[in-house]
Write a protein that holds these residues in place. Structure first.
Motif, PDB file in Angstrom:
ATOM      1  N   ARG A   5       0.831  -1.210   0.000  1.00  0.00           N
ATOM      2  CA  ARG A   5       0.000   0.000   0.000  1.00  0.00           C
ATOM      3  C   ARG A   5       0.861   1.253   0.000  1.00  0.00           C
ATOM      4  O   ARG A   5       0.521   2.253  -0.627  1.00  0.00           O
ATOM      5  CB  ARG A   5      -0.964  -0.017   1.167  1.00  0.00           C
ATOM      6  N   ALA A   6       1.975   1.210   0.712  1.00  0.00           N
ATOM      7  CA  ALA A   6       2.892   2.350   0.717  1.00  0.00           C
ATOM      8  C   ALA A   6       3.439   2.587  -0.691  1.00  0.00           C
ATOM      9  O   ALA A   6       3.492   3.724  -1.172  1.00  0.00           O
ATOM     10  CB  ALA A   6       4.030   2.111   1.701  1.00  0.00           C
ATOM     11  N   LEU A   7       3.834   1.513  -1.367  1.00  0.00           N
ATOM     12  CA  LEU A   7       4.339   1.647  -2.743  1.00  0.00           C
ATOM     13  C   LEU A   7       3.252   2.140  -3.690  1.00  0.00           C
ATOM     14  O   LEU A   7       3.512   2.979  -4.562  1.00  0.00           O
ATOM     15  CB  LEU A   7       4.904   0.310  -3.229  1.00  0.00           C
ATOM     16  N   ALA A   8       2.032   1.657  -3.501  1.00  0.00           N
ATOM     17  CA  ALA A   8       0.922   2.106  -4.342  1.00  0.00           C
ATOM     18  C   ALA A   8       0.677   3.596  -4.144  1.00  0.00           C
ATOM     19  O   ALA A   8       0.438   4.325  -5.119  1.00  0.00           O
ATOM     20  CB  ALA A   8      -0.333   1.299  -4.031  1.00  0.00           C
ATOM     21  N   LEU A   9       0.751   4.066  -2.912  1.00  0.00           N
ATOM     22  CA  LEU A   9       0.567   5.488  -2.640  1.00  0.00           C
ATOM     23  C   LEU A   9       1.675   6.305  -3.290  1.00  0.00           C
ATOM     24  O   LEU A   9       1.408   7.321  -3.934  1.00  0.00           O
ATOM     25  CB  LEU A   9       0.540   5.740  -1.133  1.00  0.00           C
ATOM     26  N   LEU A  10       2.912   5.873  -3.156  1.00  0.00           N
ATOM     27  CA  LEU A  10       4.030   6.604  -3.758  1.00  0.00           C
ATOM     28  C   LEU A  10       3.908   6.639  -5.277  1.00  0.00           C
ATOM     29  O   LEU A  10       4.144   7.678  -5.904  1.00  0.00           O
ATOM     30  CB  LEU A  10       5.361   5.985  -3.328  1.00  0.00           C
ATOM     31  N   GLU A  17       0.587  14.353  -8.408  1.00  0.00           N
ATOM     32  CA  GLU A  17       0.637  14.934  -7.072  1.00  0.00           C
ATOM     33  C   GLU A  17      -0.539  15.882  -6.848  1.00  0.00           C
ATOM     34  O   GLU A  17      -1.210  16.309  -7.778  1.00  0.00           O
ATOM     35  CB  GLU A  17       1.934  15.708  -6.874  1.00  0.00           C
ATOM     36  N   GLY A  18      -0.757  16.222  -5.591  1.00  0.00           N
ATOM     37  CA  GLY A  18      -1.774  17.192  -5.237  1.00  0.00           C
ATOM     38  C   GLY A  18      -3.176  16.630  -5.176  1.00  0.00           C
ATOM     39  O   GLY A  18      -4.145  17.367  -5.269  1.00  0.00           O
ATOM     40  N   GLN A  19      -3.301  15.338  -4.982  1.00  0.00           N
ATOM     41  CA  GLN A  19      -4.616  14.716  -4.861  1.00  0.00           C
ATOM     42  C   GLN A  19      -5.086  14.809  -3.409  1.00  0.00           C
ATOM     43  O   GLN A  19      -4.284  14.778  -2.490  1.00  0.00           O
ATOM     44  CB  GLN A  19      -4.556  13.259  -5.294  1.00  0.00           C
ATOM     45  N   SER A  20      -6.386  14.886  -3.222  1.00  0.00           N
ATOM     46  CA  SER A  20      -6.930  14.980  -1.863  1.00  0.00           C
ATOM     47  C   SER A  20      -6.837  13.615  -1.174  1.00  0.00           C
ATOM     48  O   SER A  20      -6.810  12.566  -1.829  1.00  0.00           O
ATOM     49  CB  SER A  20      -8.386  15.437  -1.895  1.00  0.00           C
ATOM     50  N   ILE A  21      -6.809  13.675   0.152  1.00  0.00           N
ATOM     51  CA  ILE A  21      -6.727  12.421   0.902  1.00  0.00           C
ATOM     52  C   ILE A  21      -7.958  11.559   0.645  1.00  0.00           C
ATOM     53  O   ILE A  21      -7.853  10.338   0.616  1.00  0.00           O
ATOM     54  CB  ILE A  21      -6.503  12.646   2.411  1.00  0.00           C
ATOM     55  N   HIS A  22      -9.115  12.182   0.435  1.00  0.00           N
ATOM     56  CA  HIS A  22     -10.332  11.408   0.180  1.00  0.00           C
ATOM     57  C   HIS A  22     -10.238  10.669  -1.159  1.00  0.00           C
ATOM     58  O   HIS A  22     -10.619   9.495  -1.257  1.00  0.00           O
ATOM     59  CB  HIS A  22     -11.564  12.312   0.200  1.00  0.00           C
ATOM     60  N   ARG A  23      -9.736  11.331  -2.163  1.00  0.00           N
ATOM     61  CA  ARG A  23      -9.601  10.703  -3.476  1.00  0.00           C
ATOM     62  C   ARG A  23      -8.587   9.554  -3.441  1.00  0.00           C
ATOM     63  O   ARG A  23      -8.821   8.489  -3.997  1.00  0.00           O
ATOM     64  CB  ARG A  23      -9.176  11.740  -4.510  1.00  0.00           C
ATOM     65  N   ILE A  24      -7.488   9.788  -2.761  1.00  0.00           N
ATOM     66  CA  ILE A  24      -6.467   8.741  -2.664  1.00  0.00           C
ATOM     67  C   ILE A  24      -6.980   7.545  -1.873  1.00  0.00           C
ATOM     68  O   ILE A  24      -6.757   6.395  -2.260  1.00  0.00           O
ATOM     69  CB  ILE A  24      -5.171   9.305  -2.060  1.00  0.00           C
ATOM     70  N   SER A  31      -9.631   2.977   4.172  1.00  0.00           N
ATOM     71  CA  SER A  31     -10.411   3.898   4.995  1.00  0.00           C
ATOM     72  C   SER A  31      -9.518   5.103   5.283  1.00  0.00           C
ATOM     73  O   SER A  31      -8.286   5.036   5.141  1.00  0.00           O
ATOM     74  CB  SER A  31     -10.838   3.222   6.296  1.00  0.00           C
ATOM     75  N   LEU A  32     -10.123   6.204   5.708  1.00  0.00           N
ATOM     76  CA  LEU A  32      -9.318   7.385   6.030  1.00  0.00           C
ATOM     77  C   LEU A  32      -8.360   7.110   7.184  1.00  0.00           C
ATOM     78  O   LEU A  32      -7.237   7.602   7.183  1.00  0.00           O
ATOM     79  CB  LEU A  32     -10.220   8.574   6.357  1.00  0.00           C
ATOM     80  N   SER A  33      -8.778   6.320   8.150  1.00  0.00           N
ATOM     81  CA  SER A  33      -7.884   6.013   9.272  1.00  0.00           C
ATOM     82  C   SER A  33      -6.699   5.159   8.819  1.00  0.00           C
ATOM     83  O   SER A  33      -5.573   5.345   9.286  1.00  0.00           O
ATOM     84  CB  SER A  33      -8.639   5.344  10.417  1.00  0.00           C
ATOM     85  N   GLU A  34      -6.931   4.220   7.890  1.00  0.00           N
ATOM     86  CA  GLU A  34      -5.821   3.428   7.351  1.00  0.00           C
ATOM     87  C   GLU A  34      -4.845   4.321   6.589  1.00  0.00           C
ATOM     88  O   GLU A  34      -3.627   4.176   6.725  1.00  0.00           O
ATOM     89  CB  GLU A  34      -6.341   2.341   6.409  1.00  0.00           C
ATOM     90  N   LEU A  35      -5.391   5.243   5.798  1.00  0.00           N
ATOM     91  CA  LEU A  35      -4.538   6.155   5.048  1.00  0.00           C
ATOM     92  C   LEU A  35      -3.759   7.061   5.993  1.00  0.00           C
ATOM     93  O   LEU A  35      -2.564   7.293   5.778  1.00  0.00           O
ATOM     94  CB  LEU A  35      -5.364   6.982   4.068  1.00  0.00           C
ATOM     95  N   ARG A  62      -9.693  21.234   2.105  1.00  0.00           N
ATOM     96  CA  ARG A  62      -9.131  19.952   1.667  1.00  0.00           C
ATOM     97  C   ARG A  62      -7.680  19.791   2.114  1.00  0.00           C
ATOM     98  O   ARG A  62      -6.975  20.767   2.291  1.00  0.00           O
ATOM     99  CB  ARG A  62      -9.157  19.845   0.139  1.00  0.00           C
ATOM    100  N   VAL A  63      -7.277  18.545   2.269  1.00  0.00           N
ATOM    101  CA  VAL A  63      -5.880  18.213   2.533  1.00  0.00           C
ATOM    102  C   VAL A  63      -5.368  17.492   1.293  1.00  0.00           C
ATOM    103  O   VAL A  63      -5.947  16.488   0.861  1.00  0.00           O
ATOM    104  CB  VAL A  63      -5.731  17.316   3.781  1.00  0.00           C
ATOM    105  N   LEU A  64      -4.298  18.045   0.720  1.00  0.00           N
ATOM    106  CA  LEU A  64      -3.715  17.478  -0.489  1.00  0.00           C
ATOM    107  C   LEU A  64      -2.388  16.815  -0.153  1.00  0.00           C
ATOM    108  O   LEU A  64      -1.680  17.239   0.767  1.00  0.00           O
ATOM    109  CB  LEU A  64      -3.502  18.579  -1.535  1.00  0.00           C
ATOM    110  N   LEU A  65      -2.054  15.784  -0.919  1.00  0.00           N
ATOM    111  CA  LEU A  65      -0.821  15.031  -0.679  1.00  0.00           C
ATOM    112  C   LEU A  65       0.176  15.271  -1.809  1.00  0.00           C
ATOM    113  O   LEU A  65      -0.188  15.293  -2.984  1.00  0.00           O
ATOM    114  CB  LEU A  65      -1.124  13.551  -0.565  1.00  0.00           C
ATOM    115  N   PHE A  66       1.433  15.403  -1.416  1.00  0.00           N
ATOM    116  CA  PHE A  66       2.530  15.627  -2.350  1.00  0.00           C
ATOM    117  C   PHE A  66       3.727  14.797  -1.912  1.00  0.00           C
ATOM    118  O   PHE A  66       3.900  14.529  -0.723  1.00  0.00           O
ATOM    119  CB  PHE A  66       2.955  17.104  -2.339  1.00  0.00           C
TER     120      PHE A  66
END
Length: 78
Positions: A5-10, A17-24, A31-35, A62-66
């Motif tokens: 899952r870590a590799l999939a996220l990376l 980049e710049g996707q919201s935590i909900h979309r990811i 789940s949001l807690s798992e993320l 929103r919270v975005l991830l980079f």
């Protein structure tokens, strides 16, 4: 932390980049807690031995991830 899952996220952030935590969370079927637990491990917080590969930025409500610079270098060499 699931390495898969870590590799999939990376990989997801390396592609877009710049996707919201909900979309990811939805795209990775987490789940949001798992993320959030995954982000704690991959984030910059030294209190939790974070790897400093992913950062969260607020954009209004929103919270975005980079990827961090370290995260980009890792993805570029993989």
């Amino acid at each position: 932390m699931s390495e898969e899952r870590a590799l999939a996220l990376l990989q997801l952030l390396a592609a877009e980049e710049g996707q919201s935590i909900h979309r990811i969370a939805k795209r990775l079927d987490l789940s949001l807690s798992e993320l959030q637990r995954l982000l704690t491990a991959l984030g910059p917080d030294p209190r939790y031995d974070g790897l400093d590969l992913v950062e969260q930025r607020g954009d209004g409500e929103r919270v975005l991830l980079f990827l961090t610079d370290k995260g980009r270098r890792l993805c570029a060499t993989a």
